[in-house]
Each structure stands twice: as structure tokens, then as C-alpha cells.
Design a protein around this motif. Structure first.
Motif, PDB file in Angstrom:
ATOM      1  N   PRO A 182       0.800  -1.233   0.000  1.00 54.41           N
ATOM      2  CA  PRO A 182       0.000   0.000   0.000  1.00 54.41           C
ATOM      3  C   PRO A 182       0.829   1.278   0.000  1.00 54.41           C
ATOM      4  O   PRO A 182       0.574   2.195  -0.790  1.00 54.41           O
ATOM      5  N   LEU A 183       1.861   1.362   0.880  1.00 57.89           N
ATOM      6  CA  LEU A 183       2.573   2.623   1.087  1.00 57.89           C
ATOM      7  C   LEU A 183       4.088   2.456   0.997  1.00 57.89           C
ATOM      8  O   LEU A 183       4.649   1.543   1.590  1.00 57.89           O
ATOM      9  N   CYS A 184       4.710   3.349   0.268  1.00 56.21           N
ATOM     10  CA  CYS A 184       6.168   3.444   0.308  1.00 56.21           C
ATOM     11  C   CYS A 184       6.528   4.384   1.456  1.00 56.21           C
ATOM     12  O   CYS A 184       6.246   5.579   1.400  1.00 56.21           O
ATOM     13  N   TRP A 185       7.106   3.811   2.512  1.00 54.95           N
ATOM     14  CA  TRP A 185       7.502   4.586   3.694  1.00 54.95           C
ATOM     15  C   TRP A 185       9.018   4.485   3.828  1.00 54.95           C
ATOM     16  O   TRP A 185       9.557   3.447   4.216  1.00 54.95           O
ATOM     17  N   PRO A 186       9.763   5.541   3.514  1.00 58.10           N
ATOM     18  CA  PRO A 186      11.236   5.480   3.542  1.00 58.10           C
ATOM     19  C   PRO A 186      11.782   5.590   4.959  1.00 58.10           C
ATOM     20  O   PRO A 186      12.256   6.651   5.389  1.00 58.10           O
ATOM     21  N   ALA A 187      11.734   4.494   5.690  1.00 59.80           N
ATOM     22  CA  ALA A 187      12.084   4.510   7.114  1.00 59.80           C
ATOM     23  C   ALA A 187      13.580   4.666   7.367  1.00 59.80           C
ATOM     24  O   ALA A 187      13.989   4.959   8.497  1.00 59.80           O
ATOM     25  N   ASP A 188      14.390   4.458   6.349  1.00 58.08           N
ATOM     26  CA  ASP A 188      15.838   4.554   6.519  1.00 58.08           C
ATOM     27  C   ASP A 188      16.273   6.019   6.479  1.00 58.08           C
ATOM     28  O   ASP A 188      16.757   6.517   5.472  1.00 58.08           O
ATOM     29  N   ALA A 191      11.711  11.119   7.810  1.00 55.32           N
ATOM     30  CA  ALA A 191      10.530  11.201   8.680  1.00 55.32           C
ATOM     31  C   ALA A 191       9.681  12.434   8.383  1.00 55.32           C
ATOM     32  O   ALA A 191       8.914  12.863   9.229  1.00 55.32           O
ATOM     33  N   TRP A 192       9.810  12.996   7.176  1.00 55.44           N
ATOM     34  CA  TRP A 192       9.006  14.186   6.866  1.00 55.44           C
ATOM     35  C   TRP A 192       7.514  13.877   6.919  1.00 55.44           C
ATOM     36  O   TRP A 192       6.693  14.767   7.098  1.00 55.44           O
ATOM     37  N   MET A 193       7.154  12.606   6.772  1.00 48.97           N
ATOM     38  CA  MET A 193       5.746  12.219   6.787  1.00 48.97           C
ATOM     39  C   MET A 193       5.070  12.594   8.097  1.00 48.97           C
ATOM     40  O   MET A 193       3.880  12.911   8.137  1.00 48.97           O
ATOM     41  N   VAL A 194       5.847  12.572   9.185  1.00 46.11           N
ATOM     42  CA  VAL A 194       5.296  12.911  10.498  1.00 46.11           C
ATOM     43  C   VAL A 194       4.904  14.390  10.567  1.00 46.11           C
ATOM     44  O   VAL A 194       3.974  14.764  11.285  1.00 46.11           O
ATOM     45  N   VAL A 381       9.415  24.359  18.543  1.00 47.03           N
ATOM     46  CA  VAL A 381      10.795  24.575  19.008  1.00 47.03           C
ATOM     47  C   VAL A 381      11.472  23.224  19.245  1.00 47.03           C
ATOM     48  O   VAL A 381      10.933  22.351  19.932  1.00 47.03           O
ATOM     49  N   GLY A 382      12.632  23.048  18.640  1.00 44.69           N
ATOM     50  CA  GLY A 382      13.397  21.818  18.821  1.00 44.69           C
ATOM     51  C   GLY A 382      13.018  20.696  17.881  1.00 44.69           C
ATOM     52  O   GLY A 382      13.607  19.605  17.953  1.00 44.69           O
ATOM     53  N   TYR A 383      12.072  20.950  16.976  1.00 37.75           N
ATOM     54  CA  TYR A 383      11.644  19.882  16.069  1.00 37.75           C
ATOM     55  C   TYR A 383      12.763  19.545  15.084  1.00 37.75           C
ATOM     56  O   TYR A 383      13.419  20.426  14.532  1.00 37.75           O
ATOM     57  N   SER A 384      12.949  18.263  14.842  1.00 35.85           N
ATOM     58  CA  SER A 384      13.988  17.807  13.922  1.00 35.85           C
ATOM     59  C   SER A 384      13.548  16.520  13.254  1.00 35.85           C
ATOM     60  O   SER A 384      13.238  15.536  13.942  1.00 35.85           O
ATOM     61  N   ASP A 385      13.514  16.505  11.934  1.00 33.59           N
ATOM     62  CA  ASP A 385      13.156  15.286  11.203  1.00 33.59           C
ATOM     63  C   ASP A 385      14.107  14.147  11.548  1.00 33.59           C
ATOM     64  O   ASP A 385      13.694  12.982  11.652  1.00 33.59           O
ATOM     65  N   GLU A 386      15.373  14.474  11.718  1.00 31.05           N
ATOM     66  CA  GLU A 386      16.369  13.441  12.026  1.00 31.05           C
ATOM     67  C   GLU A 386      16.054  12.767  13.359  1.00 31.05           C
ATOM     68  O   GLU A 386      16.115  11.534  13.488  1.00 31.05           O
ATOM     69  N   ASN A 387      15.689  13.569  14.354  1.00 35.45           N
ATOM     70  CA  ASN A 387      15.350  13.006  15.660  1.00 35.45           C
ATOM     71  C   ASN A 387      14.058  12.201  15.615  1.00 35.45           C
ATOM     72  O   ASN A 387      13.933  11.164  16.288  1.00 35.45           O
ATOM     73  N   VAL A 388      13.089  12.669  14.831  1.00 34.09           N
ATOM     74  CA  VAL A 388      11.844  11.926  14.680  1.00 34.09           C
ATOM     75  C   VAL A 388      12.120  10.566  14.045  1.00 34.09           C
ATOM     76  O   VAL A 388      11.579   9.534  14.470  1.00 34.09           O
ATOM     77  N   ALA A 389      12.981  10.539  13.036  1.00 28.65           N
ATOM     78  CA  ALA A 389      13.336   9.278  12.384  1.00 28.65           C
ATOM     79  C   ALA A 389      13.995   8.314  13.377  1.00 28.65           C
ATOM     80  O   ALA A 389      13.736   7.101  13.343  1.00 28.65           O
ATOM     81  N   SER A 390      14.824   8.839  14.262  1.00 23.55           N
ATOM     82  CA  SER A 390      15.488   7.989  15.263  1.00 23.55           C
ATOM     83  C   SER A 390      14.471   7.380  16.233  1.00 23.55           C
ATOM     84  O   SER A 390      14.566   6.200  16.590  1.00 23.55           O
ATOM     85  N   ALA A 391      13.508   8.196  16.659  1.00 22.27           N
ATOM     86  CA  ALA A 391      12.487   7.687  17.577  1.00 22.27           C
ATOM     87  C   ALA A 391      11.636   6.616  16.909  1.00 22.27           C
ATOM     88  O   ALA A 391      11.332   5.575  17.509  1.00 22.27           O
TER      89      ALA A 391
END
Length: 425
Positions: A182-188, A191-194, A381-391
Motif C-alpha cells: 500500500p505505502l512506500c515509507w522510507p524509514a531509513d 521522517a518528513w511524513m510525520v 521549538v526543537g523539532y527535527s526530522d532526524e530526531n523523529v526518524a530515530s524515535a
């Protein structure tokens, strides 16, 4: 002999005087040289070089680009600022990295500029800080992010796009049952999807945004954040992202979507014109647009573009010239000339020469009803795609559960806010 020496001396001095005249042209003519700092590839965009050239030809002033390689930009620019070498105009996206440049101390708010009314509502909202101050003139390719789906495949399966979360979940189940991912989710690493999921949470409730930015509440206090994380984890467990999603990165999306390896992906329209491989089984003509559904708002959402802004150094020598340049850029005749033939959603109300994607225009009513300005990445404040991807990686690899993932999102965000010296953290 004396006359001969005078002639020789004059011959020597004339070229020198001519050279001095060239060097002092700006001073003698009253012209101004405006420095603009940005990424090398950004400053080389055709619409940027067009507007620079037009401005120079019409005013006699000069634009001097100060560029750094894209990968080095944030670090090199921060070093320049730390040394006091601040350009007249600074080009930057409104994201968490902007906090490195002391926005309040270095840049002039532009709320009072006459061209503000020229901006579309979503474009203006993107460039406002949490207190409602306009930080810069957005001068960039605008896009619409949402769920782009392969309409050719859906039609062949007798399926229709979704209009609410329940329909989207049912659509994913039906696609999977038919043997498709169904979905291409580039988890590697991505995390812009969030962002798309969080935009309506904070764009629709500015009080929540104020409280989280003052550290009065956390993500854990907002039920929609846990709803989003739970949905993402369940979708992965249900196979909706495919079997190899943890090894899929941004560079793999083109291959997957072009080959039919997945039916849908959360992305933006300009990607199909700049990144989708031309030699795949499916082309841009096979795709259409519906809202992104990530369980935070029932009707789904679209995210407006992430835009490069031109910000004015309020401590520089050429503030008035910079404001004049921004006014020049925001004049209808000039921005239409600069963006002629560029594939973009309009940033200015009078923009007519740009080309808009049929995917977006065909979904115009839905986009108008569900579009939010990009909010998470620009205003939390403090939002980061990189950090979201890590979580999320911890969630995907079963190192934590929904509550633990939300806790990680809070931990990383609060640490980043503290490192930025944000008030209240």
C-alpha cells in the motif's frame, strides 16, 4: 625633458585612474552592492538568477551571492555569523536550523511591508514565527504535500481514493489483499511524513503550539501524537509499508513508485517532476492526489510548501536597499517574469506564469478544504526530522512501544530546544 616626464607620468596615471574609477563605480554612482548568502544550488535556481539580473538592470545596484556547498551550508553560515560577518540578505528555510542564527537579534521583521498582501494565505503563514512576526519574503518553489497514489493501479483494482481515516485504512487493507504494497515509507533516515500528521494538531490549535513551545506541556499530553505513533506502528506491523521498508531511503522512492512496488506515498507534487525516474513503468501521468491520513485528523491533511525565505539583516549598512530589493521581487510584473514556466503552486496572489501540477489542480477542492501551512518543522521549538526518524526506528525495531516512542520524541525535542537556548527549557 621635464615635459617628456610629465607626459610619461600622465600615461602611467591614466590607466590607474581608470582602474580606480572602475573600483569606485558604486561609490561614485550611488549604487549599492547587496550580499545574499545561501546554498549554492539555491542561489543558482533559474528564477533566482533571473530576479537578480532584472534587479541589477533596472536599478543599477548589484547583487553579490555568497554561497556554500549545500552539505556545508548550515555549518559554514553559522561560522560566518559567529564572526560577525552577517550578509545583507540571508536565505533560509523556516526550520529548526534557523534557531542557530539569532533571528531576533539579526533580522528585521517584515510585518509592515506593502507586499505582505501579495502573499497567499498559506505562504504567509509558513513565514510567520510563533509570535506572528513575518521573518522573510518567501521566494521559492511551492508544493503541496499529501498522499500521492497510483490511480492506474487503483482503477485496475476497482478501488477509490479515501476521504477519511476509516476509508484510508480500508483502502490499505484492500491494496494489501490484492498483493500490492500500500505505502512506500522510507524509514531509513526519513521522517518528513510525520510533519503532515502533526501540522493539523498545531496549526488548528495555536494554544497547543504556544504551550509546547513554552515547555508547559509535552507530546505525551496530546492524545493525537500517541494516535499517530500507534497508527504508524500498526501500519508497519500490518505489512502496509512492505517487507523492506527499514532499508528504504529517499533515493529508493523513485524506483519503488516508478515500478509499482508501492501504490501510495506521502510526498509533494514537485518530487514527481524532479525525482521520479522517466524510464519507469509508471510516470507522473499515472498519479493523483488525496489527503495524507496518519490518524491525527479524520479528514486528512495537505501540507503547504517548505519555502526558502529572504531575510533582511537589520544591523547591516544596506537595510533600505534590501527592503527595496524585496519589494522589487514581490512586484507582480517581476515575480511573474522570474517564475515563468516554473512548476510550482503560486506563492503570490497575482502569480500567473507558473505551471501547476494537474495532480494538484484536479484535487483543488479537497486541497482548499484540508490544506495547512507547514507548521511542525517550522514552528515547534526543537523539532527535527532526524530526531523523529530515530524515535520511529526504535518503534519499528521493537525497542520501544507507542508510549516509549512518544517519550523519545519529547526527549529529543526538549534536548534540541535546550541546546538552542529556548526560553522555558
Amino acid at each position: 625633458m621635464k615635459r617628456t616626464l610629465i607626459i610619461i607620468l600622465a600615461l602611467i596615471l591614466i590607466p590607474a585612474a581608470s582602474l580606480t574609477g572602475c573600483l569606485d563605480t558604486d561609490r561614485l554612482s550611488g549604487a549599492v552592492t547587496v550580499t545574499i548568502m545561501g546554498r549554492k544550488s539555491d542561489l543558482a535556481k533559474s528564477y533566482m538568477t533571473r530576479i537578480f539580473r532584472m534587479y541589477e538592470e533596472k536599478t543599477g545596484n548589484r547583487i553579490k551571492p555568497v554561497s556554500f556547498e549545500d552539505a556545508e551550508f548550515e555549518e559554514k553560515a553559522a561560522e560566518r555569523f559567529a564572526s560577525g560577518d552577517v550578509p545583507d540578505i540571508f536565505m533560509h528555510f523556516h526550520n529548526s536550523d534557523l534557531a542557530r542564527f539569532d533571528v531576533e537579534g539579526n533580522f528585521r521583521y517584515l510585518n509592515d511591508q506593502q507586499w505582505v498582501d501579495e502573499l497567499t494565505e498559506g505562504t504567509l503563514a509558513y513565514c510567520l514565527d510563533a509570535d506572528g512576526n513575518l521573518l522573510g519574503l518567501p521566494y521559492w518553489e511551492n508544493s503541496v504535500s499529501g498522499c500521492y497514489y497510483n490511480k492506474t493501479v487503483l482503477d485496475s483494482l476497482g478501488l477509490r481514493p479515501a476521504t477519511n481515516q476509516a476509508e484510508f485504512d480500508a483502502l490499505c487493507r484492500a491494496i494489501a489483499a490484492a498483493g500490492y504494497t500500500p505505502l512506500c515509507w522510507p524509514a531509513d533516515g526519513s521522517a518528513w511524513m510525520v510533519q503532515f500528521a502533526l501540522d493539523p494538531v498545531f496549526a488548528d490549535n495555536t494554544e497547543l503550539l504556544r504551550k509546547i513551545n513554552k515547555n508547559e506541556i509535552t507530546y505525551a499530553d496530546i492524545p493525537q501524537v500517541a494516535d499517530m505513533v500507534r497508527w504508524i506502528g500498526d501500519a508497519a506491523d500490518s505489512g502496509w509499508f512492505g517487507q523492506d521498508y527499514l532499508r528504504v531511503g529517499i533515493d529508493d522512492i523513485s524506483r519503488i513508485m516508478g515500478s509499482g512496488g508501492a501504490v501510495m506515498t506521502f510526498i509533494w507534487d514537485t518530487w514527481f517532476y524532479t525525482d521520479l525516474a522517466a524510464d519507469g513503468r509508471y510516470t507522473v501521468d499515472d498519479f493523483a492526489l488525496m489527503p495524507a491520513f496518519l490518524n491525527t485528523v479524520d479528514g486528512g491533511t495537505y501540507e503547504g510548501g517548505n519555502l526558502n525565505m529572504m531575510m533582511v539583516n537589520k544591523n547591516g549598512k544596506h537595510v533600505d536597499a534590501c527592503l527595496d530589493f524585496l519589494s522589487f521581487c514581490a512586484t507582480e510584473e517581476n515575480y511573474n517574469a522570474a517564475f515563468d514556466g516554473i512548476s510550482t503552486v503560486k506563492c503570490f496572489k497575482g502569480q500567473t506564469t507558473n505551471i501547476q501540477s494537474p495532480m494538484v489542480t484536479d484535487a483543488a477542492a479537497s486541497v482548499e478544504a484540508n490544506l495547512r501551512a507547514s507548521t511542525a518543522v517550522s514552528k515547534i521549538v526543537g523539532y527535527s526530522d532526524e530526531n523523529v526518524a530515530s524515535a520511529l526506528e526504535s518503534l519499528f525495531r521493537k525497542k520501544t512501544d507507542t508510549a516509549g516512542c512518544v517519550a523519545l520524541l519529547d526527549k529529543y525535542r526538549i534536548e534540541a530546544a535546550r541546546n538552542q537556548g529556548a526560553e522555558g527549557f
